[in-house]
Design a protein around this motif. Sequence first.
Motif, PDB file in Angstrom:
ATOM      1  N   ASN A 152       5.409   0.380  -3.645  1.00 28.03           N
ATOM      2  CA  ASN A 152       5.465  -0.253  -4.967  1.00 28.03           C
ATOM      3  C   ASN A 152       6.298  -1.538  -4.930  1.00 28.03           C
ATOM      4  O   ASN A 152       5.926  -2.542  -5.558  1.00 28.03           O
ATOM      5  CB  ASN A 152       6.030   0.718  -6.004  1.00 28.03           C
ATOM      6  CG  ASN A 152       4.987   1.707  -6.493  1.00 28.03           C
ATOM      7  OD1 ASN A 152       3.849   1.327  -6.765  1.00 28.03           O
ATOM      8  ND2 ASN A 152       5.355   2.974  -6.594  1.00 28.03           N
ATOM      9  N   ARG A 153       7.402  -1.518  -4.206  1.00 27.34           N
ATOM     10  CA  ARG A 153       8.206  -2.738  -4.077  1.00 27.34           C
ATOM     11  C   ARG A 153       7.427  -3.811  -3.325  1.00 27.34           C
ATOM     12  O   ARG A 153       7.464  -4.998  -3.686  1.00 27.34           O
ATOM     13  CB  ARG A 153       9.519  -2.436  -3.348  1.00 27.34           C
ATOM     14  CG  ARG A 153      10.474  -1.549  -4.145  1.00 27.34           C
ATOM     15  CD  ARG A 153      11.889  -1.621  -3.587  1.00 27.34           C
ATOM     16  NE  ARG A 153      11.949  -1.171  -2.201  1.00 27.34           N
ATOM     17  CZ  ARG A 153      12.091   0.100  -1.837  1.00 27.34           C
ATOM     18  NH1 ARG A 153      12.170   1.049  -2.763  1.00 27.34           N
ATOM     19  NH2 ARG A 153      12.168   0.436  -0.565  1.00 27.34           N
ATOM     20  N   ALA A 154       6.707  -3.398  -2.275  1.00 29.05           N
ATOM     21  CA  ALA A 154       5.921  -4.357  -1.500  1.00 29.05           C
ATOM     22  C   ALA A 154       4.828  -4.984  -2.354  1.00 29.05           C
ATOM     23  O   ALA A 154       4.601  -6.202  -2.301  1.00 29.05           O
ATOM     24  CB  ALA A 154       5.312  -3.655  -0.282  1.00 29.05           C
ATOM     25  N   LEU A 155       4.157  -4.177  -3.163  1.00 27.74           N
ATOM     26  CA  LEU A 155       3.063  -4.694  -3.994  1.00 27.74           C
ATOM     27  C   LEU A 155       3.583  -5.592  -5.111  1.00 27.74           C
ATOM     28  O   LEU A 155       2.869  -6.490  -5.579  1.00 27.74           O
ATOM     29  CB  LEU A 155       2.269  -3.527  -4.578  1.00 27.74           C
ATOM     30  CG  LEU A 155       1.525  -2.657  -3.553  1.00 27.74           C
ATOM     31  CD1 LEU A 155       0.920  -1.430  -4.228  1.00 27.74           C
ATOM     32  CD2 LEU A 155       0.466  -3.456  -2.823  1.00 27.74           C
ATOM     33  N   SER A 156       4.817  -5.371  -5.553  1.00 26.07           N
ATOM     34  CA  SER A 156       5.414  -6.251  -6.557  1.00 26.07           C
ATOM     35  C   SER A 156       5.707  -7.628  -5.973  1.00 26.07           C
ATOM     36  O   SER A 156       5.703  -8.631  -6.698  1.00 26.07           O
ATOM     37  CB  SER A 156       6.706  -5.637  -7.107  1.00 26.07           C
ATOM     38  OG  SER A 156       6.437  -4.434  -7.796  1.00 26.07           O
TER      39      SER A 156
END
Length: 316
Positions: A191-195
């Motif tokens: 989720n952090r990577a996709l943000s």
Amino acid sequence: MQAVKSLTAAALLRTLMALAYLTVSPAAPAQDTSYPPVYLAGSGNLALDHHIQSLLERALEGQNNLVLISDEQAAQANDGPIVTLGPGAFSRIRQINREAPVLALLVEPDFLEGFARRSSGHISGIYHGATLLRQALIGKAILPQATRIALMATSGTAEVYDELIDQLQAYQLEARLFVVDGDKQLIPTLNRALSYGDFLLAAPDNTIYNPRTIKHVLLTAYRRNRIVIGPSQAYVKAGSLASGYAPFPAMVEMAEDYLKSFFESGEFPRPGYPPQFRVEINEQVARSLNIPLATPEQIIRNVELRLKEHGGQVDE
């Protein structure tokens, strides 16, 4: 009369001796020994093995004899290199005959690099994916507005992205690596990577992208309206938007060059990717995310043009 009997007895003796020789020494299949042998260990997929065998036979015609061998025969194959198809065939041959020089086809870097590093020149391979730089530029061709790429790895596999991160600067792209510490951290880290990233670039890293995790990765990316590029054709069928891959004829052409180098110098070149590549696209995913797609041929031309503009720089 006695002389005739003696001749008859002698002839009979010679016949019996010849029959005895043929009984204990069956004739071996005729084989042209004017060319050194290249052995082929198949994957077990008969259609795939036959296709690669046919391509190799045409490529090696007039240079080497291509001999399809069983595992039992591979244990005694010490007079020529063995071409293996897929990681399973490579693993079997290494267990059976650790002295044989091996050229692995249909494998990925995360599987082969350790073997090749420990047995440089003796073990090599032709990768069947595409370089990470090409994969990144495929993502850029599909999303021209993209400037940031998200990457995920474990602490043990993070180095696979080192060269790529440096290369991307020349293409007005930047990337950030997100390290996954344990299975429970996969989705929070994702989720952090996709943000951060305009898309997620997946390397052939089995610790992150494998049959157990890929469904969760792809569904999470889809819900966040982000695409995944790579790591292979198989994952495109599962839900990645696109991936580069090496066509069979290009792999075989490169294998021919590697085998020629081996017979000339006694060593294989380092493992590598073929210079030609193709693009697999999941059009259903693109439609679901409202992403307009160029044709695979247009994407390839876009990537090749960018590489040419920067001196054809590619990663290994």
